[in-house]
Enzyme design. Structure first.
Site, mmCIF file in Angstrom:
data_model
loop_
_atom_site.group_PDB
_atom_site.id
_atom_site.type_symbol
_atom_site.label_atom_id
_atom_site.label_comp_id
_atom_site.label_asym_id
_atom_site.label_seq_id
_atom_site.Cartn_x
_atom_site.Cartn_y
_atom_site.Cartn_z
ATOM 1 N N ASP A 1 0.891 -1.389 0.154
ATOM 2 C CA ASP A 1 -0.105 0.060 0.119
ATOM 3 C C ASP A 1 1.108 1.157 -0.147
ATOM 4 O OD1 ASP A 1 -2.272 -0.521 -0.567
ATOM 5 O OD2 ASP A 1 -2.787 -0.933 1.684
ATOM 6 N N ASP B 1 -7.976 -9.409 -2.783
ATOM 7 C CA ASP B 1 -7.020 -10.339 -1.741
ATOM 8 C C ASP B 1 -7.398 -11.034 -1.409
ATOM 9 O OD1 ASP B 1 -8.232 -8.886 0.370
ATOM 10 O OD2 ASP B 1 -6.959 -7.761 1.385
#
Length: 705
Positions: free
Chosen positions: A297, A409
């Site tokens: 991220d 994910d």
């Protein structure tokens, strides 16, 4: 087998984890690296609910029970990334998240049969080695006096770590200070086995960012200043999907120059996290150099040593394995968000593994005082805040699901597992992430993606008829939002259901446009119109006081159905009081705006989850009736067509996660591809050609090889 071994003949030891200290000597993060506290036995706590025998003592099968006894810590004793002064007569323990060795994970997933601890002290001291079992019981292994300047090397067996357990060591100083100069954990391949990679493994790092240029630049700077990571790094790919560009940040030029050819910026339209990470996967395959792609991220601080540990662990696994890192709270540095994630296949919802504690503060209860952290946590997936994926997995199972955000994910972990590729959340590899405890994205524009993507993932992977409990929960959630006057949320959930019912073709077709459409639809509803001005709404005035002076309580399982029936009947048949539409009946904080409280209001001003704004909710029976009718019809279709839809989505999964399908989206959304740290870099042209996964480098302007 004895825990302490004689040296294995002919062994070639490879360092897989170095003992490190916090890069910024942050006192809040220090408990994750070194522990000055003591862990002492205590009665069973409610946290682990350990049974006892006869009211005193623990049963043989119960987890150990310890509490931390705080001692004074010394951040000022840190000497760089690897050194620590241990004061005369004092002891420092490395029974910590970042520096203990997660022996059970190496025992379960790799071919390693032993680990070697190597410790170097500056002056004389004592090194005491401990281990734990899956119940968290601490066991002393050995204690050795160490002369200054001469390394201590101990070979330790991994044979008994089948279900859990760690190794760690303490350093004690005698009559004078000593300094830990360095320490590391090493493994060796057993005789007759060969590593999965013929040469040292390398990785590419893929970062997806959207209008967080300051965070992204800080992340790039930390990578640029980590020479050991640079040695195994092929390139850092920044998928910049916003209009506040990392390239425009002050200081970017210096970082870009430092990274040089190891940095590539891909600018593309906003395709969400799934589109950004899929691009990183695709570019890694196209380059054909890396063994792994590491997804990160943008709004994180990464422990760079954890990158090396994840890579070493993945390279040592007996088969291609996804290796993820844990997430700590960036604003509460010692708090661990979750130690292991799973998908409850009956509910089809994500969450922590049973027995684990979410948001555990290792500053208050250290590793030795946290028994549940000693049992190995076998996960279904790892969040893409930090996740290392082998290129073999990309070639076999494809790229991300094209869903913009949410469930990409978790679905990928399930898909990979079905293809025989496990996921491991590796202790000692982690990031600090911006916390989402002050967010509730299930009621804003992201509600569409929560609903649609969860159902799509269930259609793809649920083993239960009609998806198990997901259908019932979806219906209940619709009613909950409706009686809470959250009509914008319900409208988005209905849009999600309609898209699911349209079939799998909608995923690729709507990916570039659906977010803007979702946001536009939400703006049509009053509950989505917020103001940061605390005086923007009239003062609240309640028409009737609470019954018996008590605020409504959540109905229990016995009263829920009759309660819901009466509330829905009131919502359908009774018009709101006229004065409630002119002046709110109440003002509620986000934490108090539960569905069972909002259901009793005709209007209320409700704060947003982050506390920055508020919206005025108003009850609307006509809109309630319309949305409830549509919800019933959509859910009826979903129930009737579940098997048909499940078959269609499963058959189309290889297509809409393929390189070729994603290339079509990337070619239409690419703005530029460039290496800003390399002089005379040329922006990429719009579009491009496609090539098969793993087919070697593709010649695109700005990608000179």
């Amino acid at each position: 087998m004895s825990t302490v071994l004689t040296e294995l003949p002919g062994a070639t030891w490879r360092t897989v984890a170095r003992v490190v200290l916090p890069a910024d000597t942050d006192a809040d993060a220090l408990p994750l690296y070194v522990d000055y506290d003591h862990a002492v036995a205590a009665p069973a706590s409610t946290e682990t609910e350990a049974p006892t025998t006869g009211g005193t003592g623990q049963s043989a099968g119960a987890p150990a029970q310890f509490v931390s006894v705080p001692q004074e810590s010394h951040a000022e004793d840190i000497r760089g990334r690897r050194g620590l002064v241990v004061r005369a007569g004092a002891r420092a323990s490395f029974a910590t998240y970042f520096n203990a060795f997660p022996a059970s994970y190496w025992r379960r997933w790799t071919s390693a049969s032993a680990v070697r601890l190597r410790v170097l002290l500056e002056a004389e001291g004592t090194v005491t080695v401990y281990r734990s079992n899956a119940r968290g019981l601490r066991q002393r292994v050995t204690s050795r006096a160490v002369a200054g300047g001469r390394p201590l090397e101990l070979e330790l067996s991994l044979a008994s770590f089948g279900d859990g357990g760690w190794y760690w060591f303490d350093v004690s100083a005698g009559g004078q200070d000593t300094t830990l100069l360095e320490a590391e954990w090493q493994v060796t391949e057993p005789a007759g086995t060969r590593p999965r990679h013929d040469s040292p493994a390398t990785l590419s790092i893929a970062v997806t960012t959207y209008n967080r240029p300051d965070f992204c630049l800080a992340l790039l700077r930390s990578l640029a200043e980590a020479p050991d990571v640079r040695e195994v790094l092929d390139e850092v790919l920044i998928m910049d999907q916003g209009d506040q560009l990392v390239q425009d940040q002050p200081g970017f030029a210096e970082v870009a120059e430092a990274l040089g050819e190891q940095l590539r910026i891909v600018r593309q339209g906003n395709l969400g996290g799934s589109g950004g990470f899929a691009r990183g996967m695709r570019e890694t395959l196209r380059a054909g150099r890396s063994d792994y792609v590491l997804l990160l991220d943008d709004d994180i601080i990464v422990e760079t040593e954890g990158i090396l540990r994840a890579l070493q662990f993945a390279a040592s696994c007996r088969r291609p394995t996804i290796v993820g890192g844990h997430m700590f709270d960036m604003f509460d540095r010692s708090v661990l968000h979750s130690f292991g994630e799973r998908v409850d296949l009956y509910r089809f919802f994500w969450g922590a593994l049973p027995g684990l504690v979410e948001r555990h503060d290792l500053g208050g209860r250290n590793l030795r005082a946290t028994p549940w952290m000693h049992k190995r946590a076998d996960v279904d997936y790892n969040g893409w805040w930090m996740c290392l994926i082998p290129v073999e997995v990309l070639r076999e199972v494809g790229l991300s699901l094209p869903v913009f955000i949410k469930w990409d994910d978790a679905e990928y972990g399930l898909r990979a597992a079905e293809a025989g590729f496990p996921t491991v959340s590796l202790p000692g590899a982690a990031v600090w992430h911006v916390s989402w405890i002050d967010k509730d994205d299930s009621t804003d524009w992201q509600a569409y993606f929560h609903e649609r993507n969860r159902i799509v993932a269930a259609l793809l992977h649920s083993p239960y008829e009609h998806g198990g409990r997901i259908f019932r929960e979806s219906v209940f959630t619709d009613v909950k939002h409706l009686i809470s006057m959250q009509y914008s949320t319900e409208a988005l959930r209905l849009m999600a259901l309609e898209d699911v019912l349209a079939g799998p073709e909608h995923l690729l077709r709507t990916l570039p446009t659906r977010t803007a459409e979702v946001r536009a639809l939400r703006k049509e509803f009053p509950d989505a119109k917020t103001s940061t001005d605390v005086d923007a709404f009239p003062a609240a005035r309640r028409r009737k006081p609470p019954k018996k002076g008590k605020e409504p309580q959540s109905p229990n399982k016995f009263t829920l159905l009759p309660w819901a029936a009466s509330v829905v009947a009131r919502q359908l048949a009774t018009a709101p009081a006229p004065e409630a539409l002119q002046r709110p009946e109440g003002r509620l904080a986000a934490m108090d705006s539960t569905w069972w409280r909002l259901a009793h209001y005709d209007s209320a001003v409700v704060s947003t989850a982050d506390g920055t704004a508020a919206a005025w909710y108003k009850r609307d029976p006509k809109r309630f009736r319309e949305l409830l009718t549509k919800s019933a019809a959509a859910h009826r279709q979903l129930w009737q067509r579940w098997d048909e839809l499940s078959k269609a989505y499963r058959e189309q999964l290889p297509h809409f996660t393929s390189v070729e399908a994603w290339d079509t989206i990337f070619d239409a959304s690419t703005i530029s591809v460039e290496r800003p740290g390399v002089r005379a870099s040329v922006p990429a042209q719009q579009g491009g050609t496609t090539s098969p996964a793993g087919g070697g480098p593709r010649a695109v302007a700005g990608e000179g090889r």
